[in-house]
Scaffold this active site. Structure first.
Site, PDB file in Angstrom:
ATOM      1  N   LYS A  27     -26.823   3.030  17.196  1.00  0.00           N
ATOM      2  CA  LYS A  27     -28.240   2.967  16.782  1.00  0.00           C
ATOM      3  C   LYS A  27     -29.025   1.959  17.622  1.00  0.00           C
ATOM      4  O   LYS A  27     -30.101   2.260  18.118  1.00  0.00           O
ATOM      5  CB  LYS A  27     -28.350   2.589  15.297  1.00  0.00           C
ATOM      6  CG  LYS A  27     -27.634   3.554  14.356  1.00  0.00           C
ATOM      7  CD  LYS A  27     -27.889   3.214  12.890  1.00  0.00           C
ATOM      8  CE  LYS A  27     -27.309   1.894  12.424  1.00  0.00           C
ATOM      9  NZ  LYS A  27     -25.825   1.850  12.358  1.00  0.00           N
TER      10      LYS A  27
ATOM     11  N   ARG B   7     -30.619   2.636   4.051  1.00  0.00           N
ATOM     12  CA  ARG B   7     -29.176   2.716   3.906  1.00  0.00           C
ATOM     13  C   ARG B   7     -28.765   3.076   2.488  1.00  0.00           C
ATOM     14  O   ARG B   7     -27.559   3.214   2.220  1.00  0.00           O
ATOM     15  CB  ARG B   7     -28.535   1.366   4.249  1.00  0.00           C
ATOM     16  CG  ARG B   7     -28.207   1.200   5.717  1.00  0.00           C
ATOM     17  CD  ARG B   7     -27.985  -0.266   5.975  1.00  0.00           C
ATOM     18  NE  ARG B   7     -26.800  -0.532   6.714  1.00  0.00           N
ATOM     19  CZ  ARG B   7     -26.817  -0.987   7.995  1.00  0.00           C
ATOM     20  NH1 ARG B   7     -27.936  -1.157   8.637  1.00  0.00           N
ATOM     21  NH2 ARG B   7     -25.702  -1.251   8.599  1.00  0.00           N
TER      22      ARG B   7
ATOM     23  N   ARG C 269     -18.130  -5.248  21.157  1.00  0.00           N
ATOM     24  CA  ARG C 269     -19.571  -5.442  21.330  1.00  0.00           C
ATOM     25  C   ARG C 269     -19.947  -6.906  21.600  1.00  0.00           C
ATOM     26  O   ARG C 269     -19.411  -7.812  20.974  1.00  0.00           O
ATOM     27  CB  ARG C 269     -20.271  -4.963  20.049  1.00  0.00           C
ATOM     28  CG  ARG C 269     -21.763  -5.203  20.047  1.00  0.00           C
ATOM     29  CD  ARG C 269     -22.444  -4.301  19.109  1.00  0.00           C
ATOM     30  NE  ARG C 269     -22.249  -4.694  17.709  1.00  0.00           N
ATOM     31  CZ  ARG C 269     -22.833  -4.061  16.706  1.00  0.00           C
ATOM     32  NH1 ARG C 269     -23.579  -2.999  16.928  1.00  0.00           N
ATOM     33  NH2 ARG C 269     -22.630  -4.470  15.471  1.00  0.00           N
TER      34      ARG C 269
ATOM     35  N   ARG D 198     -21.034 -10.911  17.347  1.00  0.00           N
ATOM     36  CA  ARG D 198     -21.519 -11.070  15.961  1.00  0.00           C
ATOM     37  C   ARG D 198     -20.368 -11.434  15.045  1.00  0.00           C
ATOM     38  O   ARG D 198     -19.299 -10.834  15.138  1.00  0.00           O
ATOM     39  CB  ARG D 198     -22.163  -9.762  15.483  1.00  0.00           C
ATOM     40  CG  ARG D 198     -23.675  -9.782  15.628  1.00  0.00           C
ATOM     41  CD  ARG D 198     -24.285  -8.431  15.415  1.00  0.00           C
ATOM     42  NE  ARG D 198     -23.856  -7.763  14.183  1.00  0.00           N
ATOM     43  CZ  ARG D 198     -24.306  -6.579  13.810  1.00  0.00           C
ATOM     44  NH1 ARG D 198     -25.190  -5.939  14.552  1.00  0.00           N
ATOM     45  NH2 ARG D 198     -23.887  -6.022  12.701  1.00  0.00           N
TER      46      ARG D 198
ATOM     47  N   ARG E  99     -17.491  -2.714   6.463  1.00  0.00           N
ATOM     48  CA  ARG E  99     -18.795  -2.113   6.764  1.00  0.00           C
ATOM     49  C   ARG E  99     -18.695  -0.591   6.841  1.00  0.00           C
ATOM     50  O   ARG E  99     -19.580   0.118   6.380  1.00  0.00           O
ATOM     51  CB  ARG E  99     -19.342  -2.683   8.070  1.00  0.00           C
ATOM     52  CG  ARG E  99     -19.900  -4.103   7.882  1.00  0.00           C
ATOM     53  CD  ARG E  99     -19.940  -4.880   9.178  1.00  0.00           C
ATOM     54  NE  ARG E  99     -20.794  -4.275  10.179  1.00  0.00           N
ATOM     55  CZ  ARG E  99     -20.628  -4.437  11.498  1.00  0.00           C
ATOM     56  NH1 ARG E  99     -19.643  -5.177  11.959  1.00  0.00           N
ATOM     57  NH2 ARG E  99     -21.455  -3.862  12.327  1.00  0.00           N
TER      58      ARG E  99
HETATM   59  P1  ADP Z   1     -24.492  -2.205  11.791  1.00  0.00           P
HETATM   60  O1  ADP Z   1     -25.234  -0.896  11.703  1.00  0.00           O
HETATM   61  O2  ADP Z   1     -23.660  -2.307  13.015  1.00  0.00           O
HETATM   62  O3  ADP Z   1     -23.734  -2.550  10.548  1.00  0.00           O
HETATM   63  P2  ADP Z   1     -26.923  -3.858  11.398  1.00  0.00           P
HETATM   64  O4  ADP Z   1     -27.385  -4.906  12.348  1.00  0.00           O
HETATM   65  O5  ADP Z   1     -27.789  -2.674  11.196  1.00  0.00           O
HETATM   66  O6  ADP Z   1     -25.504  -3.427  11.989  1.00  0.00           O
HETATM   67  O7  ADP Z   1     -26.625  -4.524   9.987  1.00  0.00           O
HETATM   68  C1  ADP Z   1     -25.906  -5.728   9.842  1.00  0.00           C
HETATM   69  C2  ADP Z   1     -25.839  -6.146   8.384  1.00  0.00           C
HETATM   70  O8  ADP Z   1     -27.159  -6.403   7.912  1.00  0.00           O
HETATM   71  C3  ADP Z   1     -25.275  -5.101   7.434  1.00  0.00           C
HETATM   72  O9  ADP Z   1     -23.872  -5.157   7.370  1.00  0.00           O
HETATM   73  C4  ADP Z   1     -25.950  -5.500   6.111  1.00  0.00           C
HETATM   74  O10 ADP Z   1     -25.315  -6.609   5.531  1.00  0.00           O
HETATM   75  C5  ADP Z   1     -27.323  -5.950   6.575  1.00  0.00           C
HETATM   76  N1  ADP Z   1     -28.323  -4.834   6.567  1.00  0.00           N
HETATM   77  C6  ADP Z   1     -28.988  -4.328   7.647  1.00  0.00           C
HETATM   78  N2  ADP Z   1     -29.807  -3.335   7.275  1.00  0.00           N
HETATM   79  C7  ADP Z   1     -29.678  -3.207   5.935  1.00  0.00           C
HETATM   80  C8  ADP Z   1     -30.224  -2.338   4.951  1.00  0.00           C
HETATM   81  N3  ADP Z   1     -31.119  -1.388   5.291  1.00  0.00           N
HETATM   82  N4  ADP Z   1     -29.846  -2.494   3.669  1.00  0.00           N
HETATM   83  C9  ADP Z   1     -28.954  -3.440   3.310  1.00  0.00           C
HETATM   84  N5  ADP Z   1     -28.379  -4.279   4.178  1.00  0.00           N
HETATM   85  C10 ADP Z   1     -28.723  -4.173   5.480  1.00  0.00           C
END
Ligand code: ADP
Ligand code: ZN
Length: 216
Positions: A14, A89, A128, A161, A172
């Site tokens: 993404k 999400r 990553r 990260r 995750r």
């Molecule tokens: P990835 O898709 O690789 O998990 P992100 O950077 O999108 O990475 O998200 C990292 C973390 O941030 C998630 O594991 C969650 O804890 C939080 N997060 C991000 N977007 C959301 C969302 N829309 N709702 C809830 N938590 C979120």
């Protein structure tokens, strides 16, 4: 106010796709993960609430996310075109997004479902590396920087990260299967879903998305 969404498991690409589409197609990139990491760094109220959830690989509660995204969109005008990366999400987040876009006289144009097999997701996440300064994505083997540990774009320092360690990655992916995967069906039923095979390279992924955008 219109939007496209990038939907997919952690590691599906993404962020990488978003970087390229934003440059090529002029969307305003909204990455809730980046916004949360920034909030944690700044030590804001939202950042302090989100930190523990993010470290463990859990979702940040919907209440917090809705506040964050509503505030982000409040400043936007009716002509704005957004690209959401990592949001929504959950069903509740998806409902809120529909409401906000409708209020702005628009809606979702396309939902790109970036699809890769699980072993590819895990390989991507463990390797990553991200630029501390500009947020650009690299990968130790798939997309190495020209100089180890240094960002090609801005010379910033690359880091891993904390949630990209193996046990948190597994959490995750489980959370994605439990909470987010059902959104695929929601958008498929609305005729918005565009499935993109994201197991190839970043260039192919971006091209496939841009091809759909150019047709619309
Ligand atoms: P990835 O898709 O690789 O998990 P992100 O950077 O999108 O990475 O998200 C990292 C973390 O941030 C998630 O594991 C969650 O804890 C939080 N997060 C991000 N977007 C959301 C969302 N829309 N709702 C809830 N938590 C979120
Ligand atoms: Zn950089």
């Amino acid at each position: 106010m219109k939007a496209i969404l990038l939907l997919g498991a952690p590691g599906a690409g993404k962020g990488t796709a978003a970087e390229r589409i934003r440059d090529a197609a002029g969307y305003i990139h909204v990455s809730t993960g980046d916004m949360l990491r920034e909030a944690v760094k700044q030590g804001t109220a939202i950042g302090r609430e989100a930190d523990g959830y993010m470290k463990s690989g859990a979702l940040v509660p919907d209440e917090v996310m809705l506040r964050l995204v509503e505030a982000r969109l409040q400043a936007g005008g009716p002509e704005d075109a957004y690209m959401f990366d990592g949001f929504p999400r959950t069903v509740r987040q998806a409902d809120l997004l529909d409401q906000v876009l409708q209020r702005g006289g628009g809606g979702i144009e396309h939902v790109f479902f970036l699809d890769s097999p699980r072993d590819v997701l895990i390989q991507r996440l463990t390797g990553r590396r991200i630029c501390r300064a500009c947020g650009a994505n690299f990968h130790q083997t798939n997309m190495p920087p020209k100089r180890a540990g240094v960002c090609d774009h801005c010379g910033g320092e690359l880091y891993q990260r904390p949630d990209d360690c193996e046990s948190t990655i597994i959490s995750r992916l489980d959370v994605y299967n439990q909470k987010t995967e059902s959104l695929i069906e929601r958008y498929r039923l609305k005729g918005l879903l565009r499935r993109i095979d994201s197991s190839g390279g970043a260039d192919k992924l971006a091209q496939d998305v841009l091809r759909v955008l150019q047709k619309s």
